[in-house]
Motif scaffolding. Structure first.
Motif, PDB file in Angstrom:
ATOM      1  N   THR A  70       7.150   7.300  11.168  1.00 21.17           N
ATOM      2  CA  THR A  70       8.013   6.141  11.429  1.00 21.17           C
ATOM      3  C   THR A  70       7.743   4.956  10.506  1.00 21.17           C
ATOM      4  O   THR A  70       8.433   3.937  10.603  1.00 21.17           O
ATOM      5  N   HIS A  71       6.760   5.066   9.642  1.00 19.74           N
ATOM      6  CA  HIS A  71       6.424   3.938   8.774  1.00 19.74           C
ATOM      7  C   HIS A  71       6.992   4.149   7.372  1.00 19.74           C
ATOM      8  O   HIS A  71       6.959   5.261   6.842  1.00 19.74           O
ATOM      9  N   ALA A  72       7.501   3.085   6.784  1.00 25.61           N
ATOM     10  CA  ALA A  72       8.071   3.136   5.434  1.00 25.61           C
ATOM     11  C   ALA A  72       7.165   2.414   4.451  1.00 25.61           C
ATOM     12  O   ALA A  72       6.694   1.307   4.713  1.00 25.61           O
ATOM     13  N   ALA A  73       6.910   3.056   3.306  1.00 22.22           N
ATOM     14  CA  ALA A  73       6.122   2.438   2.239  1.00 22.22           C
ATOM     15  C   ALA A  73       6.733   2.846   0.900  1.00 22.22           C
ATOM     16  O   ALA A  73       7.706   3.614   0.839  1.00 22.22           O
ATOM     17  N   LEU A  74       6.161   2.343  -0.180  1.00 19.21           N
ATOM     18  CA  LEU A  74       6.720   2.547  -1.518  1.00 19.21           C
ATOM     19  C   LEU A  74       5.663   3.070  -2.487  1.00 19.21           C
ATOM     20  O   LEU A  74       4.474   2.756  -2.350  1.00 19.21           O
ATOM     21  N   ILE A  75       6.118   3.845  -3.449  1.00 19.68           N
ATOM     22  CA  ILE A  75       5.280   4.258  -4.576  1.00 19.68           C
ATOM     23  C   ILE A  75       5.993   3.836  -5.852  1.00 19.68           C
ATOM     24  O   ILE A  75       7.203   4.038  -6.000  1.00 19.68           O
ATOM     25  N   VAL A  76       5.256   3.225  -6.764  1.00 18.14           N
ATOM     26  CA  VAL A  76       5.831   2.811  -8.038  1.00 18.14           C
ATOM     27  C   VAL A  76       4.858   3.152  -9.158  1.00 18.14           C
ATOM     28  O   VAL A  76       3.632   3.117  -8.966  1.00 18.14           O
ATOM     29  N   GLU A  77       5.395   3.552 -10.305  1.00 20.06           N
ATOM     30  CA  GLU A  77       4.552   3.819 -11.472  1.00 20.06           C
ATOM     31  C   GLU A  77       4.542   2.594 -12.372  1.00 20.06           C
ATOM     32  O   GLU A  77       5.595   2.085 -12.771  1.00 20.06           O
ATOM     33  N   LEU A  78       3.341   2.112 -12.665  1.00 18.72           N
ATOM     34  CA  LEU A  78       3.159   0.937 -13.513  1.00 18.72           C
ATOM     35  C   LEU A  78       2.126   1.243 -14.576  1.00 18.72           C
ATOM     36  O   LEU A  78       0.996   1.622 -14.260  1.00 18.72           O
ATOM     37  N   GLU A  79       2.538   1.148 -15.817  1.00 21.68           N
ATOM     38  CA  GLU A  79       1.642   1.342 -16.958  1.00 21.68           C
ATOM     39  C   GLU A  79       0.924   2.685 -16.892  1.00 21.68           C
ATOM     40  O   GLU A  79      -0.279   2.801 -17.154  1.00 21.68           O
ATOM     41  N   GLY A  80       1.693   3.717 -16.508  1.00 23.29           N
ATOM     42  CA  GLY A  80       1.165   5.077 -16.504  1.00 23.29           C
ATOM     43  C   GLY A  80       0.364   5.457 -15.283  1.00 23.29           C
ATOM     44  O   GLY A  80      -0.187   6.566 -15.227  1.00 23.29           O
ATOM     45  N   VAL A  81       0.285   4.586 -14.283  1.00 26.10           N
ATOM     46  CA  VAL A  81      -0.477   4.855 -13.066  1.00 26.10           C
ATOM     47  C   VAL A  81       0.442   4.697 -11.859  1.00 26.10           C
ATOM     48  O   VAL A  81       1.251   3.765 -11.797  1.00 26.10           O
ATOM     49  N   GLU A  82       0.311   5.604 -10.888  1.00 24.67           N
ATOM     50  CA  GLU A  82       1.103   5.494  -9.659  1.00 24.67           C
ATOM     51  C   GLU A  82       0.335   4.670  -8.624  1.00 24.67           C
ATOM     52  O   GLU A  82      -0.871   4.853  -8.422  1.00 24.67           O
ATOM     53  N   TRP A  83       1.085   3.781  -7.946  1.00 23.50           N
ATOM     54  CA  TRP A  83       0.483   2.870  -6.994  1.00 23.50           C
ATOM     55  C   TRP A  83       1.225   2.919  -5.670  1.00 23.50           C
ATOM     56  O   TRP A  83       2.449   3.037  -5.639  1.00 23.50           O
ATOM     57  N   LEU A  84       0.480   2.820  -4.588  1.00 25.35           N
ATOM     58  CA  LEU A  84       1.069   2.650  -3.269  1.00 25.35           C
ATOM     59  C   LEU A  84       1.301   1.157  -3.032  1.00 25.35           C
ATOM     60  O   LEU A  84       0.389   0.341  -3.223  1.00 25.35           O
ATOM     61  N   LEU A  85       2.513   0.806  -2.627  1.00 23.20           N
ATOM     62  CA  LEU A  85       2.857  -0.565  -2.271  1.00 23.20           C
ATOM     63  C   LEU A  85       3.252  -0.576  -0.803  1.00 23.20           C
ATOM     64  O   LEU A  85       4.075   0.229  -0.379  1.00 23.20           O
ATOM     65  N   ASP A  86       2.678  -1.480  -0.047  1.00 27.18           N
ATOM     66  CA  ASP A  86       3.013  -1.558   1.370  1.00 27.18           C
ATOM     67  C   ASP A  86       2.804  -2.987   1.849  1.00 27.18           C
ATOM     68  O   ASP A  86       1.680  -3.468   1.911  1.00 27.18           O
ATOM     69  N   LEU A  87       3.891  -3.648   2.203  1.00 22.98           N
ATOM     70  CA  LEU A  87       3.834  -5.026   2.683  1.00 22.98           C
ATOM     71  C   LEU A  87       4.157  -5.117   4.166  1.00 22.98           C
ATOM     72  O   LEU A  87       4.286  -6.210   4.700  1.00 22.98           O
ATOM     73  N   GLY A 105       1.128  -4.479   8.810  1.00 25.67           N
ATOM     74  CA  GLY A 105       0.521  -5.352   9.802  1.00 25.67           C
ATOM     75  C   GLY A 105      -0.944  -5.633   9.539  1.00 25.67           C
ATOM     76  O   GLY A 105      -1.366  -5.794   8.401  1.00 25.67           O
ATOM     77  N   SER A 106      -1.741  -5.643  10.613  1.00 27.06           N
ATOM     78  CA  SER A 106      -3.082  -6.230  10.540  1.00 27.06           C
ATOM     79  C   SER A 106      -4.016  -5.560   9.557  1.00 27.06           C
ATOM     80  O   SER A 106      -4.767  -6.232   8.848  1.00 27.06           O
ATOM     81  N   TYR A 107      -4.041  -4.246   9.491  1.00 27.31           N
ATOM     82  CA  TYR A 107      -4.952  -3.566   8.578  1.00 27.31           C
ATOM     83  C   TYR A 107      -4.216  -2.921   7.408  1.00 27.31           C
ATOM     84  O   TYR A 107      -4.623  -1.890   6.895  1.00 27.31           O
ATOM     85  N   GLY A 108      -3.132  -3.553   6.992  1.00 27.28           N
ATOM     86  CA  GLY A 108      -2.398  -3.084   5.828  1.00 27.28           C
ATOM     87  C   GLY A 108      -3.083  -3.508   4.538  1.00 27.28           C
ATOM     88  O   GLY A 108      -3.855  -4.468   4.510  1.00 27.28           O
ATOM     89  N   ILE A 109      -2.802  -2.776   3.464  1.00 28.06           N
ATOM     90  CA  ILE A 109      -3.382  -3.113   2.167  1.00 28.06           C
ATOM     91  C   ILE A 109      -2.880  -4.468   1.707  1.00 28.06           C
ATOM     92  O   ILE A 109      -1.783  -4.898   2.075  1.00 28.06           O
ATOM     93  N   ARG A 110      -3.680  -5.142   0.876  1.00 29.26           N
ATOM     94  CA  ARG A 110      -3.378  -6.500   0.426  1.00 29.26           C
ATOM     95  C   ARG A 110      -2.796  -6.538  -0.981  1.00 29.26           C
ATOM     96  O   ARG A 110      -2.288  -7.571  -1.425  1.00 29.26           O
ATOM     97  N   GLU A 111      -2.904  -5.428  -1.706  1.00 26.15           N
ATOM     98  CA  GLU A 111      -2.411  -5.350  -3.084  1.00 26.15           C
ATOM     99  C   GLU A 111      -2.148  -3.890  -3.417  1.00 26.15           C
ATOM    100  O   GLU A 111      -2.481  -3.012  -2.604  1.00 26.15           O
ATOM    101  N   PRO A 112      -1.539  -3.576  -4.553  1.00 24.81           N
ATOM    102  CA  PRO A 112      -1.262  -2.176  -4.877  1.00 24.81           C
ATOM    103  C   PRO A 112      -2.531  -1.319  -4.844  1.00 24.81           C
ATOM    104  O   PRO A 112      -3.614  -1.779  -5.199  1.00 24.81           O
ATOM    105  N   MET A 113      -2.378  -0.066  -4.408  1.00 18.44           N
ATOM    106  CA  MET A 113      -3.506   0.850  -4.285  1.00 18.44           C
ATOM    107  C   MET A 113      -3.245   2.091  -5.123  1.00 18.44           C
ATOM    108  O   MET A 113      -2.209   2.740  -4.984  1.00 18.44           O
ATOM    109  N   ARG A 114      -4.187   2.410  -6.016  1.00 21.84           N
ATOM    110  CA  ARG A 114      -4.022   3.557  -6.908  1.00 21.84           C
ATOM    111  C   ARG A 114      -3.976   4.857  -6.114  1.00 21.84           C
ATOM    112  O   ARG A 114      -4.738   5.061  -5.170  1.00 21.84           O
ATOM    113  N   LEU A 115      -3.089   5.768  -6.560  1.00 15.93           N
ATOM    114  CA  LEU A 115      -2.979   7.057  -5.895  1.00 15.93           C
ATOM    115  C   LEU A 115      -3.869   8.117  -6.531  1.00 15.93           C
ATOM    116  O   LEU A 115      -3.992   9.223  -5.988  1.00 15.93           O
TER     117      LEU A 115
END
Length: 258
Positions: A107-124, A127-137
């Motif tokens: 039920t949760h929606a998040a995003l993956i984006v490739e930046l400068e040859g690296v894939e990153w998880l983006l999730d805004l 809630g409380s224990y969500g990541i604060r910045e892009p996370m490398r996959l």
């Protein structure tokens, strides 16, 4: 994802971002951090019995023009519009919350984006224990420090990748996801479930989160917590104090009937 009423300048003004805009990692990280610190994760419309629209124009109107917040579909939906405006492609992922005692649907929606040859998880929008910045996959089983928080990406037995957060010294799984193709329209059933099902946490109590430079503020039901530089304080908010707390701590106006 596209909305007729989305303007990148309006978005930057809403999140108080004045840096240079480029389709690169530095810009995406900065936008994500500013978004988390200015637009709260919140479920006030759900508690008021109001439908949560996934129409991109409605998300823009609510989060930018009405200066409200939202939950995962709205928060990540707005960020997806910003990515599109930057000329960046992304992939939606449907994630399964893992901290419940029983198995839950994706039920949760998040995003993956490739930046400068690296894939990153983006999730805004977790809630409380969500990541604060892009996370490398591509970094598995390696703790990643983000401010005063720590996260780790691990591989599940079913093939999913799991995001874990360090909570009071213990690694707690937050959600798992895979790379199966997902479209924006696929989140419609999950949005309906999260906003109407009596067992969904969002239909039961306040869930309000706003990140800060050194932590986050959280209103869960009537419990207000503030995490600051690794320390936590908490108070119980009386019913008549909810409105002032929303306004003073989260810059939100409480809708009627909440």
């Amino acid at each position: 994802m596209y909305a007729d009423n989305f303007k990148l300048d309006d978005y930057c003004h809403r999140i108080r971002f004045s840096g240079e805009l480029k389709p690169d990692f530095a810009t995406v990280k900065a936008l994500m951090q500013q978004h988390l610190r200015t637009i709260p994760f919140e479920n006030l419309n759900v508690l008021a019995g109001k439908a949560i629209s996934l129409k991109p124009e409605d998300i823009v109107d609510k989060l930018i023009h009405q200066r409200r917040g939202g939950y995962c579909y709205e928060m990540n939906g707005l960020f997806a519009l910003a990515l599109t405006a930057l000329g960046l492609e992304y992939q939606w992922v449907a994630a399964r919350p893992l901290f419940y005692p029983v198995r839950r649907p994706r039920t949760h929606a998040a995003l993956i984006v490739e930046l400068e040859g690296v894939e990153w998880l983006l999730d805004l929008g977790f809630g409380s224990y969500g990541i604060r910045e892009p996370m490398r996959l591509d970094l598995l089983n390696q703790p990643v420090k983000q401010g005063y928080d720590q996260f780790i990406l691990s591989q599940e037995a079913d093939g999913d990748l799991a995001v874990q957060a360090l909570v009071d010294g213990v690694w707690i799984k937050q959600y798992g996801f895979n790379r199966n193709p997902v479209e924006w329209v696929d989140f419609a059933p999950a949005n309906w479930m999260n906003s109407t099902h009596p067992e969904a946490i969002f239909t039961q109590k306040n869930v309000i989160v706003l990140f800060t430079a050194t932590g986050r503020k959280l209103l869960f039901g009537q419990l207000f917590k503030e995490y600051k530089a690794g320390q936590v304080s908490q108070i119980t908010v009386q019913a008549e104090q909810i409105g002032p707390v929303l306004e003073q701590e989260f810059n939100l106006i409480k809708p009627m009937h909440v």
